[in-house]
Write a protein that holds these residues in place. Structure first.
Motif, PDB file in Angstrom:
ATOM      1  N   GLY A  79       1.132  -1.478   0.264  1.00  0.00           N
ATOM      2  CA  GLY A  79      -0.316   0.017  -0.660  1.00  0.00           C
ATOM      3  C   GLY A  79       0.536   1.008  -0.052  1.00  0.00           C
ATOM      4  N   LYS A  80       0.100   2.512  -0.024  1.00  0.00           N
ATOM      5  CA  LYS A  80       0.962   3.142   0.042  1.00  0.00           C
ATOM      6  C   LYS A  80       1.245   4.487   1.126  1.00  0.00           C
ATOM      7  CE  LYS A  80      -2.170   4.768  -4.378  1.00  0.00           C
ATOM      8  NZ  LYS A  80      -2.822   6.322  -4.821  1.00  0.00           N
ATOM      9  N   SER A  81       0.244   3.663   2.084  1.00  0.00           N
ATOM     10  CA  SER A  81       1.014   4.285   3.549  1.00  0.00           C
ATOM     11  C   SER A  81       1.624   2.527   4.450  1.00  0.00           C
ATOM     12  CB  SER A  81      -0.556   4.566   4.507  1.00  0.00           C
ATOM     13  OG  SER A  81      -1.167   3.299   4.732  1.00  0.00           O
ATOM     14  N   LYS A  82       2.190   3.910   5.496  1.00  0.00           N
ATOM     15  CA  LYS A  82       2.758   2.815   6.308  1.00  0.00           C
ATOM     16  C   LYS A  82       2.196   1.655   7.266  1.00  0.00           C
ATOM     17  CE  LYS A  82       6.469   5.577   6.460  1.00  0.00           C
ATOM     18  NZ  LYS A  82       8.286   6.202   7.426  1.00  0.00           N
ATOM     19  N   ASN A  83       0.738   1.671   7.403  1.00  0.00           N
ATOM     20  CA  ASN A  83      -0.142   0.188   8.364  1.00  0.00           C
ATOM     21  C   ASN A  83      -0.221  -0.677   7.375  1.00  0.00           C
ATOM     22  OD1 ASN A  83      -0.352   3.214   9.577  1.00  0.00           O
ATOM     23  ND2 ASN A  83      -2.073   3.858   8.731  1.00  0.00           N
ATOM     24  N   VAL A  84      -0.428  -1.579   7.867  1.00  0.00           N
ATOM     25  CA  VAL A  84      -1.317  -3.282   7.494  1.00  0.00           C
ATOM     26  C   VAL A  84      -2.219  -3.779   7.650  1.00  0.00           C
ATOM     27  CG1 VAL A  84      -0.234  -5.244   7.415  1.00  0.00           C
ATOM     28  CG2 VAL A  84       1.384  -2.832   7.031  1.00  0.00           C
ATOM     29  N   VAL A  85      -2.686  -4.449   6.827  1.00  0.00           N
ATOM     30  CA  VAL A  85      -3.881  -5.203   8.337  1.00  0.00           C
ATOM     31  C   VAL A  85      -3.647  -6.233   7.302  1.00  0.00           C
ATOM     32  CG1 VAL A  85      -6.349  -6.269   6.828  1.00  0.00           C
ATOM     33  CG2 VAL A  85      -5.809  -3.416   6.983  1.00  0.00           C
ATOM     34  N   VAL A  86      -3.527  -7.419   8.233  1.00  0.00           N
ATOM     35  CA  VAL A  86      -3.300  -8.988   7.911  1.00  0.00           C
ATOM     36  C   VAL A  86      -5.205  -9.693   8.832  1.00  0.00           C
ATOM     37  CG1 VAL A  86      -2.320 -11.029   9.761  1.00  0.00           C
ATOM     38  CG2 VAL A  86      -0.865  -8.532   8.778  1.00  0.00           C
ATOM     39  N   TYR A  87      -5.154 -10.388   7.634  1.00  0.00           N
ATOM     40  CA  TYR A  87      -6.545 -11.073   7.331  1.00  0.00           C
ATOM     41  C   TYR A  87      -6.249 -12.415   7.151  1.00  0.00           C
ATOM     42  CZ  TYR A  87     -11.337 -11.979   5.604  1.00  0.00           C
ATOM     43  OH  TYR A  87     -12.026 -12.441   5.099  1.00  0.00           O
ATOM     44  N   PHE A  88      -7.737 -13.276   8.352  1.00  0.00           N
ATOM     45  CA  PHE A  88      -7.328 -14.457   8.266  1.00  0.00           C
ATOM     46  C   PHE A  88      -8.722 -14.525   7.351  1.00  0.00           C
ATOM     47  CE2 PHE A  88      -4.275 -12.939  11.687  1.00  0.00           C
ATOM     48  CZ  PHE A  88      -3.167 -14.231  11.913  1.00  0.00           C
ATOM     49  N   ASN A  89      -8.457 -15.601   6.664  1.00  0.00           N
ATOM     50  CA  ASN A  89      -9.158 -16.108   5.982  1.00  0.00           C
ATOM     51  C   ASN A  89     -10.669 -17.312   6.794  1.00  0.00           C
ATOM     52  OD1 ASN A  89     -11.406 -16.179   3.353  1.00  0.00           O
ATOM     53  ND2 ASN A  89     -10.489 -17.267   2.560  1.00  0.00           N
ATOM     54  N   GLY A  90     -11.142 -17.352   6.582  1.00  0.00           N
ATOM     55  CA  GLY A  90     -12.203 -18.071   7.071  1.00  0.00           C
ATOM     56  C   GLY A  90     -13.411 -19.610   6.279  1.00  0.00           C
ATOM     57  N   GLY A  91     -13.510 -20.752   6.518  1.00  0.00           N
ATOM     58  CA  GLY A  91     -13.711 -21.612   5.838  1.00  0.00           C
ATOM     59  C   GLY A  91     -14.263 -22.624   6.829  1.00  0.00           C
ATOM     60  N   GLY A  92     -14.552 -22.747   8.106  1.00  0.00           N
ATOM     61  CA  GLY A  92     -15.258 -23.917   8.547  1.00  0.00           C
ATOM     62  C   GLY A  92     -14.344 -24.277   9.867  1.00  0.00           C
ATOM     63  N   ALA A  93     -14.365 -25.559  10.146  1.00  0.00           N
ATOM     64  CA  ALA A  93     -13.786 -25.971  11.418  1.00  0.00           C
ATOM     65  C   ALA A  93     -13.986 -27.431  11.622  1.00  0.00           C
ATOM     66  CB  ALA A  93     -14.157 -25.731  12.463  1.00  0.00           C
ATOM     67  N   CYS A  94     -13.333 -28.338  11.692  1.00  0.00           N
ATOM     68  CA  CYS A  94     -13.746 -29.698  12.029  1.00  0.00           C
ATOM     69  C   CYS A  94     -12.822 -30.217  13.294  1.00  0.00           C
ATOM     70  CB  CYS A  94     -13.287 -31.105  10.457  1.00  0.00           C
ATOM     71  SG  CYS A  94     -11.550 -31.113   9.984  1.00  0.00           S
ATOM     72  N   TRP A  95     -13.320 -31.470  13.932  1.00  0.00           N
ATOM     73  CA  TRP A  95     -12.660 -31.440  14.410  1.00  0.00           C
ATOM     74  C   TRP A  95     -12.984 -32.948  15.947  1.00  0.00           C
ATOM     75  CZ3 TRP A  95     -16.415 -27.956  14.243  1.00  0.00           C
ATOM     76  CH2 TRP A  95     -17.270 -29.095  15.046  1.00  0.00           C
ATOM     77  N   ASN A  96     -13.829 -34.205  14.520  1.00  0.00           N
ATOM     78  CA  ASN A  96     -13.938 -35.960  14.600  1.00  0.00           C
ATOM     79  C   ASN A  96     -13.597 -36.246  13.616  1.00  0.00           C
ATOM     80  OD1 ASN A  96     -16.600 -34.474  14.019  1.00  0.00           O
ATOM     81  ND2 ASN A  96     -16.767 -35.117  16.100  1.00  0.00           N
ATOM     82  N   ASP A  97     -14.001 -37.605  13.053  1.00  0.00           N
ATOM     83  CA  ASP A  97     -14.840 -38.220  12.187  1.00  0.00           C
ATOM     84  C   ASP A  97     -15.691 -37.538  11.107  1.00  0.00           C
ATOM     85  OD1 ASP A  97     -12.620 -39.929  13.519  1.00  0.00           O
ATOM     86  OD2 ASP A  97     -13.608 -41.555  14.327  1.00  0.00           O
ATOM     87  N   ALA A  98     -16.599 -37.424  12.468  1.00  0.00           N
ATOM     88  CA  ALA A  98     -17.891 -36.959  11.248  1.00  0.00           C
ATOM     89  C   ALA A  98     -17.516 -35.575  10.338  1.00  0.00           C
ATOM     90  CB  ALA A  98     -18.374 -37.136  12.077  1.00  0.00           C
ATOM     91  N   THR A  99     -17.085 -34.368  11.485  1.00  0.00           N
ATOM     92  CA  THR A  99     -16.658 -33.316  11.082  1.00  0.00           C
ATOM     93  C   THR A  99     -15.194 -33.497   9.798  1.00  0.00           C
ATOM     94  OG1 THR A  99     -15.516 -32.745  12.727  1.00  0.00           O
ATOM     95  CG2 THR A  99     -17.713 -31.631  12.534  1.00  0.00           C
ATOM     96  N   CYS A 100     -14.578 -34.121  10.348  1.00  0.00           N
ATOM     97  CA  CYS A 100     -13.553 -33.992   9.385  1.00  0.00           C
ATOM     98  C   CYS A 100     -13.892 -34.664   8.259  1.00  0.00           C
ATOM     99  CB  CYS A 100     -12.382 -34.196  10.377  1.00  0.00           C
ATOM    100  SG  CYS A 100     -11.572 -32.957  11.786  1.00  0.00           S
ATOM    101  N   VAL A 101     -14.718 -35.782   8.324  1.00  0.00           N
ATOM    102  CA  VAL A 101     -14.500 -36.429   7.112  1.00  0.00           C
ATOM    103  C   VAL A 101     -15.282 -37.330   6.609  1.00  0.00           C
ATOM    104  CG1 VAL A 101     -13.858 -39.427   6.420  1.00  0.00           C
ATOM    105  CG2 VAL A 101     -12.154 -38.042   7.574  1.00  0.00           C
ATOM    106  N   ALA A 102     -16.473 -37.167   7.533  1.00  0.00           N
ATOM    107  CA  ALA A 102     -18.274 -37.877   6.751  1.00  0.00           C
ATOM    108  C   ALA A 102     -18.256 -36.493   6.505  1.00  0.00           C
ATOM    109  CB  ALA A 102     -18.741 -38.302   8.296  1.00  0.00           C
ATOM    110  N   SER A 103     -18.694 -35.498   6.896  1.00  0.00           N
ATOM    111  CA  SER A 103     -19.035 -33.680   6.246  1.00  0.00           C
ATOM    112  C   SER A 103     -18.400 -33.852   5.043  1.00  0.00           C
ATOM    113  CB  SER A 103     -18.542 -32.552   6.890  1.00  0.00           C
ATOM    114  OG  SER A 103     -17.700 -32.365   6.811  1.00  0.00           O
TER     115      SER A 103
END
Length: 427
Positions: A79-103
């Motif tokens: 950018g033109k300034s000395k300021n910075v945006v750090v952006y983390f994109n989204g996209g759900g989550a998974c934590w077990n067999d059902a959410t990480c595989v079956a879904s």
């Protein structure tokens, strides 16, 4: 395994420091390629090896059956300034067999989505994202800021550092019951690779340093921004730092907390969370999680500013509350996790817990504020969840006491002295 990778793709088609650059001359976004292993120096001064990656190493192009490289990379625009945006994109989550595989089997049904996005090749680019990235918009307070876009393809809200094996229980994904499927939860490794690059790009010399740093993200990315904020603040201690968590109010179940925010669980958070949060593992509760996280940040960084945004009945966040609750009850069938008219109690529970949390923080923290819009739309910073009625939410949102969201956010990062402006929709 190819069937699983194909399904995940079908859902999505709708240097000295181990980095390489390539540019898109039309947009000036640089693609920063990242090595699969990088040595960094951690906060304790020890050399540590990280392994940046997405959930799977390759995905299949459903049009050609070609295997496509799914390696992690990120994006940067000067950018033109000395300021910075750090952006983390989204996209759900998974934590077990059902959410990480079956879904992943939901990808075969039009209009349905798995609980997480394992591919970096779709829904993971800042180009045409709109909102905060639309630099041709005069109303964009951040049009002159440099921007970092961190893709999300690991299912771990940017805090995982493990390769975890799940089971395709009924064979619906791999074709064979009981088949092991390894998911690379390396979101934290990916973030730390970005941080390492930033530290070398902005060496804090007077001629080239960050003046203001906005750490932000949407949905799962909002959690990534929140939980990784201390690492970015430590990397740039002279910068004025701000955090905005978009559509990530942490209204979760105790079963989810116990499955993730504890020792020796699937994301390995005991090795990734900053000490500020790590020392409370085993004591977090679902009812107090959001308030405790932001209260700790507010107290630890009194010179920084913290904020949250959501709509009153965010349908995606409500659906994840239902998914967590159904999994806690032993329901691993992803085809039953969608919201229906019978789920009004989930909406009421989510809304009541969300308001209780943010009101508590607003009343007890001197450097925190919130914006609660009306309706049920998910995320505001980009056009990812735009509707025909609200095609550009970042610029059109003004449902909280008539305050334009862009003005609210501009004041948050621009006012010389913090004056709390917590606003919400009319009941």
């Amino acid at each position: 395994m190819n069937k699983m990778i194909l399904l995940s793709t079908l859902m999505l088609i709708n240097s000295p420091y181990a980095f390489a650059h390539s540019s898109n001359n039309n947009t000036n976004w640089q693609t920063i390629e990242v090595d699969k292993q990088i040595e960094i120096v951690d906060e304790q001064g020890s050399i540590k090896t990280i392994s940046p990656s997405c959930a799977f190493d390759t995905v299949v192009n459903p049009l050609t059956d070609e295997l496509l490289d799914n390696s992690f990379h990120f994006y940067f625009k000067q950018g033109k300034s000395k300021n910075v945006v750090v952006y983390f994109n989204g996209g759900g989550a998974c934590w077990n067999d059902a959410t990480c595989v079956a879904s992943l089997s939901l990808a075969s049904i039009p209009g349905q989505r798995p609980t997480y996005n394992p591919s970096i090749l779709a829904e993971n680019s800042p180009e045409n994202a709109g909102g905060i990235f639309a630099e041709d918009e005069k109303a964009n307070p951040f049009k002159d800021w440099s921007k970092v876009f961190i893709p999300y393809c690991t299912g771990d809200i940017h805090v995982g550092s493990s390769d975890t094996t799940y089971i395709d229980t009924d064979g619906s994904i791999t074709g064979f019951s009981g088949t092991p499927v390894t998911v690379k939860h390396r979101g934290f490794d990916n973030f730390m690779a970005v941080r390492e690059w930033l530290k070398n790009e902005y060496d804090n010399k007077k001629s080239h340093k960050i003046k203001k740093l906005l750490v932000t993200g949407s949905s799962a990315g909002g959690y990534g921004a929140t939980l990784n904020f201390p690492y970015l603040q430590a990397a740039f201690p002279k910068a004025k730092t701000y955090l905005l968590a978009d559509a990530s109010e942490a209204i979760v179940t105790q079963g989810f907390i116990d499955s993730v925010f504890n020792f020796e669980q699937v994301w390995n958070v005991e090795s990734t969370l900053p000490l500020l949060f790590n020392d409370a593992l085993t004591t977090y509760t679902a009812l107090g999680f959001n308030a405790e996280i932001f209260a700790r940040l507010s107290e630890a960084y009194p010179a920084s500013r913290f904020a949250q945004y959501t709509t009153a009945f965010d349908a995606v966040q409500v659906q994840f509350l239902k998914i967590m609750d159904q999994n806690d009850q032993g329901n691993g069938n992803p085809f039953t996790w969608g919201l229906t008219e019978a789920d009004f109690l989930y909406f009421y529970e989510w809304n009541a817990r969300m308001l209780g949390s943010v009101d508590y923080l607003s009343a007890t923290s001197s450097n925190y504020q919130y914006y609660i819009g009306s309706g049920n739309i998910h995320t505001v910073l980009t056009d990812a969840f735009a509707t025909d009625e609200i095609p550009h939410p970042f610029y059109q949102e003004q449902s909280a006491e008539g305050v334009k969201f862009t003005h609210w956010l501009d004041r948050f990062v621009s006012s010389r002295k913090f004056r709390q402006q917590s606003v919400k929709y009319s009941d």
